[in-house]
Design a protein around this motif. Sequence first.
Motif, PDB file in Angstrom:
ATOM      1  N   LEU A 222      40.315  38.052  64.824  1.00  0.00           N
ATOM      2  CA  LEU A 222      38.931  38.452  64.551  1.00  0.00           C
ATOM      3  C   LEU A 222      38.145  37.157  64.468  1.00  0.00           C
ATOM      4  O   LEU A 222      38.118  36.489  63.433  1.00  0.00           O
ATOM      5  CB  LEU A 222      38.855  39.236  63.239  1.00  0.00           C
TER       6      LEU A 222
ATOM      7  N   PHE B 129      35.961  47.630  67.462  1.00  0.00           N
ATOM      8  CA  PHE B 129      36.799  47.234  66.329  1.00  0.00           C
ATOM      9  C   PHE B 129      37.816  48.323  66.013  1.00  0.00           C
ATOM     10  O   PHE B 129      39.018  48.092  65.946  1.00  0.00           O
ATOM     11  CB  PHE B 129      35.902  46.942  65.114  1.00  0.00           C
TER      12      PHE B 129
ATOM     13  N   LEU C 153      44.400  41.098  60.248  1.00  0.00           N
ATOM     14  CA  LEU C 153      43.183  40.652  60.936  1.00  0.00           C
ATOM     15  C   LEU C 153      43.021  39.171  60.634  1.00  0.00           C
ATOM     16  O   LEU C 153      42.793  38.785  59.487  1.00  0.00           O
ATOM     17  CB  LEU C 153      41.968  41.437  60.450  1.00  0.00           C
TER      18      LEU C 153
ATOM     19  N   LYS D  86      33.691  38.186  67.299  1.00  0.00           N
ATOM     20  CA  LYS D  86      32.631  38.403  66.307  1.00  0.00           C
ATOM     21  C   LYS D  86      31.315  37.844  66.841  1.00  0.00           C
ATOM     22  O   LYS D  86      31.335  36.820  67.530  1.00  0.00           O
ATOM     23  CB  LYS D  86      32.987  37.711  64.981  1.00  0.00           C
TER      24      LYS D  86
END
Length: 740
Positions: free
Chosen positions: A695, A725, A666, A718
């Motif tokens: 991310l 997710f 990530l 985000k």
Amino acid sequence: MPTQIRFFIFKFLCICCFYASAQIPEIAKNNQVKDSIESYLVRASNSIDQAQLELALSNIIQAKEIALQNQDRIYTSKTNMVLAKLYRELGDLNQAEDQILDAIKIQEEEENEEMLAHSYMIYGAIATKLEKYEVAEEALNSALTLTQENDISGYQGPIKTNLGILALAQKKPELAIQHFNSGLPMIDSFDMHYFKAKLYVNKAKAQLMLDMPDEAQQTNELALQIGKEKKYPEIRSECYKLYSRIFEKQQNFLTSLDHLKTHQKIKDSLFNINKEIIAQEAGAKLNLNENNVLIEELTEENIQQQKSLKLGRLTTILSIALITILSLLTLSLYKNNNLRAKANELLQNKNTELILAKENAERASEAKVQFLSTITHELRTPLYAVTGLTHLLLEESPTPNQKEHLNSLKFSGEYLLSLINNILDLNKLEANKVEIENTSFNLKKRINDVLIALGKSAKDRNNKLHYEFDDNVPAKLKGDPLKVSQVLINLIGNSIKFTQNGDIWIRVKLISMIENKVFLNFSIEDNGVGISEKKQQSIFENFTQGSVQINRKFGGTGLGLSIVKNLLNLMDSEIKLESELGKGSKFLFDLKFEVVEDKSTNYSEEAKKIDYKVMIDKNILIVEDNKINQLITRKILEKNKIICDVADNGDIAVHKVKENTYDLILMDIHMPGISGIEATRQIREFNTEIPIIALTAVTLDDNLDEFYDNGFNDIIPKPYKTEEFFTKLHKALKEKQTTT
């Protein structure tokens, strides 16, 4: 649009006049030319059935032009047949009759019996509308005889249908039904949808004439179904008109009136199209008359010029006098040129100053855009902590009251994110860069969420919220739910802010529903302080409030109503205000949505299908510089038995991937040292298999390709929603497991 139609009809008239008088030798026609003409005529005929008369006219013109260029009499007559159908739909029956008689004349001379049968059928339909019933019967019987003698079975169903319509016009419903029943099997065998719909609607008329309303209703339903499916507006119009008569006969007057209104609405739109085309045709003829007038004026001008030659000597004398005057003017012009040169120099200097000011303004605008782009990440990163911690708290079995508060906090966090986006969008609005999303959502639930989020604010000011939602509004709509929420939050929040110990009404009403489009009216009304008539004109401007006293008393930035106005403009709507000082305010606007089946990714549903066993004991590297975000992401993953490792920046991440084995990475984007994009690029140089998911808190509107081009497998914005997710995480891990 009118200019295009005028051009097409004028071009058509010119082509006909030119080629009718030209003597072009007969040349051999190749298959490609004939196929081209046939293609234009088929499109024109289909367009007539669907009431797209402008498109039909364009195709007829193209076919006529090719037919005349190649001196093809058969296709010229065939073009006349389709043109006769067009004039029939326009209501110009005399022109329609002239065109079909021209076609019949050519086909009789050429002895083309198949096309002659088709032309007799069209002539029979036109003669029926002209109430020439004997002529219509003779033409239709001749058409039927030709089809039987030459084994042309494809036309027999439509001919029977037109014989039924003729019998119906002569008040012979039993005979009409016999013809319809006889023609239906032949129409079915050739999939003639238009004639099938026409047969059903006229059969229903005959049944109603025989006092059989139930049978008529069933038959009419079949016609309407075809009319809707194949987009035949004339058929739908006739069906709704017949429904009105059926329900009137059953003494169901309200339903009868509704269907009559629907019929009239469709008929009005068809009538307007027809009227416009006829008007343009008349305009084209007037243009020809104007050309004749212009020729007469030019002739008169020539006569006047001949008379002026007789005054040649006088003209010479006047010319000498004119030269003298011009000589005197030359000196004056010289002085004026000097003044003009000075003025031009001054204008050039001013222009230079304006260019410099424009460049400075552009640099300032670029600086503002850069500032907003940079601050976006800083604003969104703490929101990730808010939404992430809220998710963790929701999973720790809160009490019902706590759960409601946490849901409000979650919604408010999402709204805060949308508000940040809105402020950024104000910068994009001037450049027309803001786009409308088009996703499915539940409007009633969306407004309920807004009211829950604003409930505490209303309660604190002792206000009561009254929610009225029209039950006829469909459950699933397609539009931009986030922007609808932003508009409602601003307007309802504004009413709560300026109302104390009062009432606020939120109403959603259905205006109309046409096929898959629904039109809704929204109103937010309060009995608060109200807005003076003077301030109502400026209240929607940026950073504007009712007065300085209001700003001091109630606070706020004055951006809310400006954002509402801009957002509604984006959605092709406008805000209306009704207010009286001391008595409250009422904001109204209309919105259009689609009613469709939701085909977008529903992460809530997808999350239910996740096989969490796939993720157990998987080793994931979290690359994130923010400690709070590291903690939240790690906790969420470890709750699902995932092994986590953390890298504080991109350099550490590259080193760890070289030294260790991970199932997935990530990757944050903005970090100290090298960025997430650069770190991913370096990892891909020695490891092309490991899934890497961005991310990130950056805006993804314009740079999606950049992520994929540099080696990312997927992107999660985000602050993310947990369902999205885990759905994307599960997908990446499962794909890796499959490939290995």
